[in-house]
Write a protein that holds these residues in place. Sequence first.
Motif, short mmCIF file in Angstrom:
data_model
loop_
_atom_site.label_atom_id
_atom_site.label_comp_id
_atom_site.label_asym_id
_atom_site.label_seq_id
_atom_site.Cartn_x
_atom_site.Cartn_y
_atom_site.Cartn_z
N SER A 36 0.84 -1.19 0.00
CA SER A 36 0.00 0.00 0.00
C SER A 36 0.87 1.25 0.00
CB SER A 36 -0.91 0.00 1.24
OG SER A 36 -1.67 1.20 1.30
N TYR A 37 0.90 1.95 -1.14
CA TYR A 37 1.59 3.22 -1.25
C TYR A 37 0.62 4.24 -1.85
CZ TYR A 37 6.19 1.15 -0.30
OH TYR A 37 7.27 0.53 0.28
N PRO A 38 -0.31 4.74 -1.04
CA PRO A 38 -1.30 5.68 -1.58
C PRO A 38 -0.66 6.98 -2.06
CG PRO A 38 -1.44 5.56 0.82
CD PRO A 38 -0.52 4.46 0.39
N LEU A 39 -1.02 7.37 -3.26
CA LEU A 39 -0.47 8.60 -3.84
C LEU A 39 -1.29 9.83 -3.47
CD1 LEU A 39 0.55 7.31 -7.36
CD2 LEU A 39 2.07 8.08 -5.53
N ILE A 40 -2.44 9.60 -2.86
CA ILE A 40 -3.27 10.71 -2.40
C ILE A 40 -3.75 10.40 -0.99
CG2 ILE A 40 -4.05 11.47 -4.68
CD1 ILE A 40 -6.62 9.88 -4.23
N ARG A 41 -4.05 11.45 -0.26
CA ARG A 41 -4.68 11.31 1.04
C ARG A 41 -5.81 12.32 1.14
NH1 ARG A 41 -2.50 15.44 4.42
NH2 ARG A 41 -0.65 16.40 3.47
N THR A 42 -6.75 12.04 2.00
CA THR A 42 -7.88 12.95 2.14
C THR A 42 -7.94 13.50 3.56
OG1 THR A 42 -9.41 11.14 2.71
CG2 THR A 42 -9.22 11.76 0.37
N GLU A 43 -8.36 14.74 3.66
CA GLU A 43 -8.56 15.39 4.95
C GLU A 43 -9.91 16.09 4.94
OE1 GLU A 43 -5.45 18.12 5.84
OE2 GLU A 43 -3.89 16.58 5.97
N SER A 67 -18.13 8.87 -3.25
CA SER A 67 -16.91 8.24 -2.72
C SER A 67 -17.06 7.92 -1.25
CB SER A 67 -15.70 9.16 -2.91
OG SER A 67 -15.77 10.27 -2.03
N GLN A 68 -16.29 6.93 -0.81
CA GLN A 68 -16.24 6.60 0.61
C GLN A 68 -15.62 7.74 1.41
OE1 GLN A 68 -14.94 2.36 1.37
NE2 GLN A 68 -14.51 2.47 -0.82
N ALA A 73 -16.02 11.90 5.72
CA ALA A 73 -15.99 13.29 6.17
C ALA A 73 -17.36 13.73 6.68
CB ALA A 73 -15.53 14.20 5.04
N PHE A 74 -18.41 13.29 6.00
CA PHE A 74 -19.77 13.62 6.42
C PHE A 74 -20.05 13.00 7.80
CE2 PHE A 74 -24.47 12.93 6.10
CZ PHE A 74 -24.84 14.26 5.98
N ASP A 156 -27.05 21.40 -5.52
CA ASP A 156 -26.09 22.24 -4.81
C ASP A 156 -24.91 21.37 -4.39
OD1 ASP A 156 -27.70 24.52 -5.02
OD2 ASP A 156 -28.80 23.99 -3.19
N GLU A 157 -23.77 21.99 -4.13
CA GLU A 157 -22.56 21.27 -3.76
C GLU A 157 -22.14 21.61 -2.33
OE1 GLU A 157 -19.54 22.37 -6.51
OE2 GLU A 157 -20.30 21.08 -8.11
N TRP A 158 -21.54 20.61 -1.68
CA TRP A 158 -20.89 20.85 -0.40
C TRP A 158 -19.57 20.09 -0.39
CZ3 TRP A 158 -22.90 19.02 5.08
CH2 TRP A 158 -22.06 19.58 6.06
N THR A 159 -18.47 20.81 -0.42
CA THR A 159 -17.16 20.18 -0.41
C THR A 159 -16.77 19.88 1.03
OG1 THR A 159 -16.49 21.34 -2.42
CG2 THR A 159 -14.73 20.42 -1.05
#
Length: 252
Positions: A36-43, A67-68, A73-74, A156-159
């Motif tokens: 496992s070498y993730p090239l992205i991470r989420t915050e 997405s999961q 985050a939600f 509508d969007e919510w980031t």
Amino acid sequence: MVNKNPLAGETVIFTSTKKSDEPYELVKQLGGTPVSYPLIRTEERISAKDHERLVQAQSYDWLIFTSQSAVAAFKQKLQRFGLNSSNFQLKVAAVGDKTAHALEQIGFSVDFIPDVFSADVFVQQFNPQGESLRALFIKGNLAGTLISTELSLTVDEWTVYETLPEITSADRIVELVKDEASVSILFASPSAVTVFTERVAPEIGWTDFTIGAIGHITERALREVGAPVHAMPETYTLPELVRTLAESKGRN
């Protein structure tokens, strides 16, 4: 004769964030070594308006998740303000079984999933009936505009989260490809392709390893930068990608 270990001697690199042991265990069962070498991470993106946005979200007819990471985050926001699924009397749409399962884990029933786990198929198939329907697309900062612009209802969007590059993983992938005799690299998003193109490809190119992709959008991103795609499953999940990779290796 059936090859029971088609991934024997193969190092399989996952470039997405690890969310389940299943694809890694499957690689082992097929004789390979998963890494496992993730090239992205989420915050999570935290805002002073989060509670207000949660209250507003309850007034929509639909919530849409692709997405999961968005679900995670939600969930964090719900927990922070003492809310749960019982506060939402609405319908929920999800792109993909894994995203749907993550929603069910926090108490939501999922009312719609497209046949193919991709945003462009979602906008073709999602057509709820009713006047003046409103949906809230709960998303990451790199999500495309299809869902927001191509649906018949008001969206509508919510980031709720940010996608960031994981530079240390890029360096490790370079070292591994140089050191190991046979490597496969699996991509699950265009974001990972972008980081690889910028941070890894200049060091090792695209030709000394096998490339697997989940989904035609990720495949397109790879081909646009000149990369071949050797394995892509019909069902857009990591376990299916591992099985497809094994099938292609078993034929060689």
